[in-house]
Design an enzyme around this catalytic site. Sequence first.
Site, PDB file in Angstrom:
ATOM      1  N   LYS A  79       0.840  -1.200   0.000  1.00 58.42           N
ATOM      2  CA  LYS A  79       0.000   0.000   0.000  1.00 58.42           C
ATOM      3  C   LYS A  79       0.876   1.251   0.000  1.00 58.42           C
ATOM      4  O   LYS A  79       0.616   2.208  -0.737  1.00 58.42           O
ATOM      5  CB  LYS A  79      -0.921   0.001   1.233  1.00 58.42           C
ATOM      6  CG  LYS A  79      -2.025  -1.052   1.146  1.00 58.42           C
ATOM      7  CD  LYS A  79      -2.738  -1.256   2.474  1.00 58.42           C
ATOM      8  CE  LYS A  79      -3.675  -2.453   2.408  1.00 58.42           C
ATOM      9  NZ  LYS A  79      -4.287  -2.804   3.702  1.00 58.42           N
ATOM     10  N   ASP A  97     -11.166   2.730   4.652  1.00 60.15           N
ATOM     11  CA  ASP A  97     -11.365   1.281   4.526  1.00 60.15           C
ATOM     12  C   ASP A  97     -12.855   0.934   4.507  1.00 60.15           C
ATOM     13  O   ASP A  97     -13.227  -0.196   4.192  1.00 60.15           O
ATOM     14  CB  ASP A  97     -10.698   0.554   5.702  1.00 60.15           C
ATOM     15  CG  ASP A  97      -9.429  -0.178   5.292  1.00 60.15           C
ATOM     16  OD1 ASP A  97      -9.253  -0.411   4.084  1.00 60.15           O
ATOM     17  OD2 ASP A  97      -8.633  -0.518   6.183  1.00 60.15           O
ATOM     18  N   GLN A 110      -4.362  -1.601  10.037  1.00 60.23           N
ATOM     19  CA  GLN A 110      -4.156  -2.893   9.384  1.00 60.23           C
ATOM     20  C   GLN A 110      -4.643  -4.024  10.293  1.00 60.23           C
ATOM     21  O   GLN A 110      -4.291  -4.090  11.455  1.00 60.23           O
ATOM     22  CB  GLN A 110      -2.663  -3.078   9.045  1.00 60.23           C
ATOM     23  CG  GLN A 110      -2.361  -4.340   8.281  1.00 60.23           C
ATOM     24  CD  GLN A 110      -3.034  -4.412   6.908  1.00 60.23           C
ATOM     25  OE1 GLN A 110      -3.047  -3.443   6.153  1.00 60.23           O
ATOM     26  NE2 GLN A 110      -3.606  -5.559   6.582  1.00 60.23           N
TER      27      GLN A 110
END
Length: 292
Positions: free
Chosen positions: A53, A120, A97
């Site tokens: 990412k 997200d 994460q």
Amino acid sequence: MPAVVIDGKEAARKKLEEAAAGAAALKKRGLVPCLAVILAGDNPASLSYVAGKEKALAEAGMESRNFRFPGEISEERILALIAELNADRSVHGILVQRPLPGHIREDRIIAALDPAKDVDGFHPLSVGNMILGRRAFLPCTPRGVLTLLKEMKIPTGGAHAVVVGRSNIVGRPLANLLASREINATVTVCHTGSGDLGRYTREADILIAAAGAPGLITAPMVKAGAAVIDVGVNRLPDGSAKKGYRLTGDVDFHGVVERASFITPVPGGVGPMTVAMLLLNLLEAAAENAGS
Ligand code: NAD
């Protein structure tokens, strides 16, 4: 005739170009999209995802700020950091994460995010807005799957989509979006309680495997001509591979490619799209911040 193998890398490259062009336009107005990335512990898959990412962000001219913590980090410390990042106007998106270490309550962490920075799409408000068909950041993997279907011109209206998996990050949101008025598919969701999976998957025009079970979907479970999207990413030990493992999906690719009309490979299918969608979400968050 074997299936068309969907090139997720190529589709993602186009989307990353779009993200880079958007970032360049914002830069002219003095704004650099910035993602804060929080990682706790040293899960090898998480480290590799985060590195991917960060690389994509840098290549698109976007900024990432990394917050790496040992696995013993306290929940309070992460919550304090999130409060700081929520208040920081130069940060447009916050990514936590997963998976978090077991002692940290993921729900509590996600709920602490400013929904305007929830790139997200995991915050309860984002999920609620998505279900209601209102504006929301869509979770990256489901958005990536829908984008692939669109790019490949796979018809969804009136199609029967079968989603195997009901997790909050893939199966559930994907099933919901597929059933939306815009996508207009009829959706069946399968899970560990479904029993004979083939009974459902054989009825699918679009079959999406998101179970995390290597080789779960075999050729006899697939209707001839179905479009098969393999979200699964499983690490199988492999002494002959450089890293000691190889990645494989939930679909028995070699069998199913002979039966389906479209199929995504693993790796190189849905995975790259997930990263590209994150960048597009971040771009939207930054643009919103700039009042455009
Ligand atoms: P999860 O473990 O949270 O959920 C898996 C779901 O599949 C569960 O709802 C479970 O009921 C169902 N399931 C598991 N085994 C099954 C079986 N044998 N039969 C029927 N249903 C079964 O996983 P997740 O986070 O949703 O991820 C699913 C897979 O997708 C994993 O392999 C993960 O690595 C991968 N993934 C890939 C991406 C990507 O970008 N490509 C992103 C997220 C997750």
